[in-house]
Design an enzyme around this catalytic site. Structure first.
Site, PDB file in Angstrom:
ATOM      1  N   ASP A 321       0.894  -1.302   0.115  1.00 31.67           N
ATOM      2  CA  ASP A 321      -0.190   0.042  -0.015  1.00 31.67           C
ATOM      3  C   ASP A 321       0.829   1.257  -0.018  1.00 31.67           C
ATOM      4  OD1 ASP A 321      -2.503  -1.163  -0.094  1.00 31.67           O
ATOM      5  OD2 ASP A 321      -2.681  -1.190   2.012  1.00 31.67           O
ATOM      6  N   PHE A 390     -17.753   9.409   3.412  1.00 25.55           N
ATOM      7  CA  PHE A 390     -16.868   8.771   2.195  1.00 25.55           C
ATOM      8  C   PHE A 390     -16.978   7.382   1.803  1.00 25.55           C
ATOM      9  CE2 PHE A 390     -13.207   6.838   0.378  1.00 25.55           C
ATOM     10  CZ  PHE A 390     -13.045   7.313  -0.977  1.00 25.55           C
ATOM     11  N   SER A 391     -17.146   6.924   0.690  1.00 26.30           N
ATOM     12  CA  SER A 391     -17.282   5.419   0.471  1.00 26.30           C
ATOM     13  C   SER A 391     -16.316   5.080  -0.721  1.00 26.30           C
ATOM     14  CB  SER A 391     -18.927   4.813   0.282  1.00 26.30           C
ATOM     15  OG  SER A 391     -19.270   5.599  -1.253  1.00 26.30           O
ATOM     16  N   ALA A 392     -16.036   3.767  -0.989  1.00 29.29           N
ATOM     17  CA  ALA A 392     -15.057   3.308  -2.014  1.00 29.29           C
ATOM     18  C   ALA A 392     -15.950   3.133  -3.247  1.00 29.29           C
ATOM     19  CB  ALA A 392     -14.611   1.984  -1.633  1.00 29.29           C
ATOM     20  N   SER A 397     -17.280  12.708  -0.486  1.00 30.58           N
ATOM     21  CA  SER A 397     -17.946  12.762   0.944  1.00 30.58           C
ATOM     22  C   SER A 397     -18.747  14.104   0.709  1.00 30.58           C
ATOM     23  CB  SER A 397     -17.168  12.637   2.200  1.00 30.58           C
ATOM     24  OG  SER A 397     -16.143  13.446   2.001  1.00 30.58           O
ATOM     25  N   LYS A 408     -17.020  16.875  -1.924  1.00 34.63           N
ATOM     26  CA  LYS A 408     -15.358  16.713  -2.103  1.00 34.63           C
ATOM     27  C   LYS A 408     -15.042  15.412  -2.555  1.00 34.63           C
ATOM     28  CE  LYS A 408     -13.780  16.873   2.682  1.00 34.63           C
ATOM     29  NZ  LYS A 408     -13.178  15.453   2.765  1.00 34.63           N
TER      30      LYS A 408
END
Length: 692
Positions: A321, A390-392, A397, A408
């Site tokens: 990551d 916020f979500s993937a 969000s 944004k």
């Protein structure tokens, strides 16, 4: 835990005392039969002892003193091999003892419902079962492993990780898992128990480091079979040498009745057998296997099996990551860049409103940066706002407040949102997004619900110092590094170039990660990765080496085959190095052992059969005394195991070099060294024996 492991001496007196006693206990035939090579030595030690007793009681095949010394050193060979294994096990048991100190019998406040106001009952922590709900408040010990379903608190995990700094644990997200034996320092948590008694993470750790669940890997099984076959071949060879020797003596005396030829004795054949079979690696193999897992424990990583450790040594693709691994991870808002006539103040105001409920470092930094532009601090409960997390899937969000719809997020997600609201995506914003991405920063685009783009927030992240050099080391070892990030391709490419990774996957989703792992595996590659969230679980389950963060979700920890107690994403590189060190140690000592046996063959055979074939004396290049040469070889064979115990426990020094260079160094150091050392060692021992 890490501190005690790191400072523990290799030959800690307490561990040595315990290992000596354990070595004697391992003389049980049921223990010896697990190691085919050493079982052969065990059996012939008994045979030599019987021959010694026979020589004392009546006339023996050789002087009783000679047979007695050979028998004694054969028993030492068995004991030294047992001692090597017991030393490795003793270090594991010492680690388990330190872990047991973290396991405490505590009272638990069991809840009838997932609410702090629900009725509760005080019960023993050992009585908790999977699925039970407990309330843990400040100053109390978390009774068992579990998942936080409500609350946020600081937790002291030093009993598990060795780090005294408290960490934040909260419901939801990827930091919701807690471990039994840790202490809540502030606030409160409602925890859903995730393991039945005896199956907690701490219990599994103790079982693993004590060796209760260490299973042999396929490579270790294959090596055991090879060593067993070599032992059988040498056994058959030594058995057939006796009739050949007797026949040769009979023929010599038939031709010359005054010939001094004498058949080889069973004692000499026993000594020859033990010196020729691979006793060195046979005696140290268990210690190498156990020590490899113990080195992981010292690094605060728990492996579910020895197979995972060995697979780490064979890994040739690392998935890493970006955030927190390659970069420092705390992206900070650096600038507000308005577009299409919007002012900096207008953009800062909208960005701050959209970030008030965002508890991420990025969200907090946007609020702080907005204050520097003269905006006052706002109180969420006074605004009457509705926040969109916020979500993937949406990759953005926002907030709904006073009739305003502010969002944004990623540039393409905001463009799609603006289009849905009846507006036109901003060309100026796209240009700025590209410029920000080329600088290696992350752009967040801000828009309102009227179809208008207000501007871009630039988030800066910093590549960790020295990470490029570590990736260069991986490359020299033939390991490909792949950066995984949710950033857009331009930003990902800039960070990848700066960090020196070989490839990257941008805008990564759980499905993308899984597909990438399968792609590499289908090409015959072994893949390692880290993860901490539930969305990482499918990829962790697919990877050959999967290191889950201890702070991650229960699903991630169950999917992985290793758990990092420090929750350090860069630990994956260290795990690979430990795995390679295990393979290097086993390969090096196997090379030494085989070369060692070849050298002993040329050293012993001329002495052993000099009485039968006097012509062989010309091959006695070390001029060994026939009376002491055989005994010198047996003594050396036993002492070399003791001499190599530190190397087996510590491991061969790790060097990030190519496989061809590693093979060359291995052959030069341990192959050539294995050929030379026996000649020197046996000759020195022979001189000492003849002197005294």
């Amino acid at each position: 835990m890490s501190t005690s492991n790191a400072t523990r001496s290799l030959f800690d007196p307490a561990i040595v005392r315990g290992a000596v006693l354990a070595a004697l206990g391992k003389l049980n035939p049921r223990e010896q039969v697990r190691n085919p090579v050493m079982f052969v030595v065990f059996v012939v030690s008994i045979l030599a002892t019987v021959l010694w007793v026979q020589a004392i009681v009546s006339t023996g095949e050789a002087p009783a003193r000679f047979i007695g010394w050979v028998a004694l050193w054969l028993w030492f060979t068995v004991l030294f091999a047992n001692f090597a294994e017991a030393m490795a096990e003793g270090r594991g048991k010492a680690q388990a003892a330190s872990l047991r100190k973290a396991r405490r019998d505590v009272k638990a406040r069991q809840l009838s419902a997932p609410s702090r106001q629900a009725s509760s009952t005080m019960i023993d922590g050992a009585a908790l079962r999977k699925g039970d709900l407990v309330l843990v408040e400040a100053g109390e010990v978390i009774p068992a492993d579990g998942e936080i379903i409500e609350g946020v608190a600081s937790v002291n995990e030093s009993a598990i990780t060795g780090e005294s700094a408290p960490v934040i644990r909260e419901a939801g997200g990827d930091r919701s898992a807690v471990t039994g034996g840790t202490t809540v320092l502030s606030d409160w948590l409602i925890v859903r128990i995730a393991a039945d008694p005896g199956q907690t993470f701490l219990d599994r750790m103790i079982a693993l480091v004590e060796g209760a669940k260490r299973q042999k890997t396929p490579n270790e099984i294959a090596l055991d079979i090879l060593l067993a076959k070599l032992s059988i071949i040498f056994l058959l060879a030594c058995v057939t040498l006796l009739p050949y020797s007797s026949y040769a003596v009979a023929q010599a005396k038939a031709a010359d009745p005054a010939s001094g030829a004498a058949p080889v004795t069973v004692t000499v054949l026993v000594a020859l057998l033990v010196c020729l079979i691979p006793t060195t690696i046979g005696g140290l193999l268990s210690a190498i296997r156990i020590a490899g897992m113990d080195r992981l424990v010292q690094a605060n990583v728990i492996a579910t099996s020895g197979r995972a450790v060995e697979a780490a040594g064979d890994v040739d693709v690392l998935l890493l990551d970006k955030t927190g691994t390659i970069t420092l991870g705390n992206r900070q808002a650096a600038a507000f860049l308005p577009v299409d006539g919007a002012t900096v103040e207008e953009l800062a105001d909208a960005a701050q409103l959209a970030s008030l409920a965002d508890e991420t470092p990025e969200g907090r930094s946007i609020v702080v940066l907005a204050k520097k532009h003269g905006l006052r601090e706002r109180q969420i409960h006074e605004l009457g706002a509705t926040f969109t997390p916020f979500s993937a899937q949406t990759r953005m969000s926002g907030v709904s407040v006073n009739g305003r719809e502010i969002r944004k997020g990623a540039a393409d997600a905001i463009d799609a949102y603006v289009a849905r609201m009846g507006g036109h995506p901003s060309e100026q914003a796209r240009t700025i997004v590209n410029e920000v991405s080329k600088r290696g920063s992350t752009p967040l685009v801000v828009a309102d619900g009227k179809g208008r783009t207000l501007g871009v927030v630039e988030l800066k992240d910093v590549v960790k110092g020295g990470i490029a050099e570590r990736f260069a080391e991986m490359r020299r070892m033939g390991i490909k590094t792949v950066m995984i990030t949710g950033d857009n391709p331009i930003t990902a490419a800039v960070i990848a170039a700066e960090a020196g990774v070989d490839d990257f996957l941008a805008q990564a989703t759980p499905e993308n990660k899984l597909d990438l792992i399968r792609k590499y595996q289908q090409g015959g590659r072994l893949v390692a990765m880290t993860g901490d969230g539930t969305n990482d679980a499918p990829a962790l389950a697919q990877a050959d080496v999967a290191v889950a963060m201890n702070t991650g979700t229960q699903a991630a920890k169950e999917a992985g085959n290793m758990v990092d107690l420090d929750s350090n994403p860069t630990k994956l590189i260290e795990v690979v190095q430990i795995g390679k060190q295990l393979l290097m140690t086993r390969g090096s000592l196997t090379t030494f052992s085989i070369a060692n046996d070849v050298a002993k063959y040329f050293a012993i055979i001329p002495v052993a059969f000099a009485a039968t074939y006097p012509q062989l004396d010309s091959l006695n290049i070390m001029r060994l005394n026939p009376a002491t040469g055989i005994l010198s070889a047996v003594i050396f064979n036993a002492l070399i195991i003791v001499a190599l115990i530190p190397l087996a426990l510590r491991g061969v020094t790790y060097k990030p070099v190519e496989a061809s260079v590693l093979l060359r160094n291995n052959l030069l150091i341990y192959g050539v060294g294995g050929l030379i050392v026996p000649f020197i060692g046996i000759k020195i021992i022979d001189l000492v024996l003849n002197t005294f």
